[in-house]
Structure formats: C-alpha cells, structure tokens
Design an enzyme around this catalytic site. Structure first.
Site, PDB file in Angstrom:
ATOM      1  N   HIS A 156      51.883  37.344  35.928  1.00  9.49           N
ATOM      2  CA  HIS A 156      50.920  36.346  36.413  1.00  9.49           C
ATOM      3  C   HIS A 156      49.556  36.585  35.758  1.00  9.49           C
ATOM      4  O   HIS A 156      49.295  37.674  35.245  1.00  9.49           O
ATOM      5  CB  HIS A 156      50.735  36.480  37.931  1.00  9.49           C
ATOM      6  CG  HIS A 156      51.937  36.125  38.735  1.00  9.49           C
ATOM      7  ND1 HIS A 156      52.565  37.010  39.571  1.00  9.49           N
ATOM      8  CD2 HIS A 156      52.613  34.952  38.853  1.00  9.49           C
ATOM      9  CE1 HIS A 156      53.582  36.414  40.172  1.00  9.49           C
ATOM     10  NE2 HIS A 156      53.645  35.163  39.750  1.00  9.49           N
ATOM     11  N   CYS A 244      48.731  40.572  45.372  1.00 11.67           N
ATOM     12  CA  CYS A 244      49.898  39.760  45.752  1.00 11.67           C
ATOM     13  C   CYS A 244      50.385  40.027  47.167  1.00 11.67           C
ATOM     14  O   CYS A 244      51.183  39.254  47.687  1.00 11.67           O
ATOM     15  CB  CYS A 244      51.025  39.916  44.757  1.00 11.67           C
ATOM     16  SG  CYS A 244      51.518  41.577  44.542  1.00 11.67           S
TER      17      CYS A 244
END
Ligand code: CIR
Length: 252
Positions: A156, A244
């Site tokens: 990401h 996250c």
C-alpha cells in the site's frame, strides 16, 4: 476504531508465507498493547466485533476511509477481504454518514493518506483508478485536493509513507516517487524496510513507532517529537504496519 485478532489469523494474505506460522496469542497480546497505546495517546477506542473466520480483519484500516465529516466503506482489492466491510460500515455509521463504492472500483484504506487539506491515494495492487475516483468524490466536495500516487514496490502507499504532522511526511524510497508528495516536507527513512516509514500520529501529538525501527525513532526525536515505541511484529509478518490496525477518525 479497532478490530480484534481472529482465530484464523494464520491464514491471512501474505506476500511470502509466514514462517513460523503467525502466532494468534502473541498477536492478540500485541493488539491489546496497540489499543492501550491509542487510548494513552488520547483516542477513545471503539471495538468492532471480532470476525474469527476472516483472517485479515484486524487490518481494519483497509475497510473504510474517513475524510473530514464523511466515511467511505471500501471494496478491498483482495477478494478474500471483501466480507470484512459490513460490521465496520455499521460501526462507522454511528459517527459519520457513510458512502459505499461498487464494482469495478477497488480501494484499500492503506492507500489513503490525508495530510492537511490534501489526500494522497495510492494506485497499487489493491486500489485502482475507480477507487481513487471514489475517494475524490468523497473528499473534493469537502474542499480537499486528491492526488493519485502510483505505488512502486510496497503493498500500500502507507506501507512506506505516513504523516508526522500536517506538513511533514516520513517516506521510504520503495513506496512512491517523492516528487508526487510535494509541497509537503519529506523525511527519508533509511534502511531496507519500508514499514519503518509507517507510524501513527496519536491524538496528543506523540508518534507511535514500531519498536525495532530505531532509526525512525531517532529521526523523530531529533525533530523534537515524542515517540512511543510499540511491538507489532506478528502483524508485520502478515504484511501489516501500525496504521493498518485502526481507523482514526481525526488523524491519519
Ligand atoms: C493483506 O495483505 O491485505 C494483509 N495481510 C495486510 C494488510 C495491511 N494493511 C495495511 O497496511 N493497511
């Protein structure tokens, strides 16, 4: 907002198989420490019910994005993660109006980085152009500018970039072309591990840093920032970083 560690964690999606297998008990212990650190840092922690059969569900950041006063439930790029979103949407809707996205858009919250009035959205293995457009539809009417940033090597965007203030980013060279992050100040994190650039800004201004990334802590301390070290090794072995494990409603 956090979501506890499921019994099935060992089956989570990883670039290379975790060896030895992921340790659920240790991950739960580390997750408790993470939630406690958020609380000690000034956040009120809300818990979304654990989903024992959804291996990646503790990585709640990927399931929803909050920009300003609005939320967006994602459509995760990895098919195995799509069933994670329902209970997160429900919990989030208690705080902000929530939009949804649909096929063909894919979006993981780990690709969305808000800093000040800017929102950077990673174009990655998980987030496509329609996903970026969905973030733009959420953010631009509220006065934010949205910039698409091709992610080069990391999973990401935020696997290798995160904010330490409203003007300054930590950045690892494996994440993206730093010129796309201008005019923000970019502090380069040395070493081979992009996750060294993934930190969480606590509500009280201190910065949560992974314990074994001493160089990151040093860079931040040199800047006069207060650092809170934490161990989340089991999540790192499942390709996750600090951001996250939570959705932060006012900080990114
Ligand atoms: C996955 O591959 O989807 C998970 N094992 C890790 C997700 C990490 N999420 C994040 O960095 N925002």
């Amino acid at each position: 907002m956090v979501r506890g560690v499921p019994a099935g964690l060992a089956d989570s999606v990883t670039a290379v198989p975790a060896d030895p297998p992921l340790d659920v008990a240790l991950a739960r212990h580390q997750h408790d420490g993470y939630a406690a650190a958020l609380e000690a840092g000034g956040f009120r922690v809300r818990r979304v019910p654990v989903a024992e059969d959804l291996p990646d569900s503790a990585f709640i950041e990927d399931t929803a994005v909050v920009i300003g006063e609005r939320g967006l439930v994602t459509r995760p790029g990895h098919e195995s993660r799509r069933r994670e979103v329902g209970p997160v949407a429900e919990a989030l809707a208690r705080h902000v109006p929530v939009d949804r996205i649909s096929e063909p858009a894919t979006l993981d919250g780990g690709d969305v980085l808000r800093v000040g009035e800017r929102v950077f959205v990673g174009l990655s293995r998980r987030t496509n152009r329609a996903g970026v457009d969905a973030v733009a539809a959420l953010a631009e009417p509220q006065g934010y500018s949205v910039v698409a940033v091709p992610v080069t090597e990391t999973l990401h965007l935020k696997s290798g970039v995160s904010a330490v203030s409203e003007e300054t980013l930590l950045w690892h060279r494996a994440s993206c072309d730093a010129r796309l992050l201008e005019p923000l100040e970019v502090i380069e994190v040395p070493g081979d591990d992009p996750e060294a650039a993934n930190v969480v800004r606590l509500a009280d201004g201190r910065i949560l840093v992974t314990e074994h990334h001493a160089a990151t802590a040093e860079l931040l301390i040199d800047r006069g920032l207060d650092v809170v070290p934490i161990d989340v090794s089991e999540f790192a072995r499942a390709d996750g970083g600090l951001t996250c494990l939570s959705i932060r409603l006012k900080w990114d």
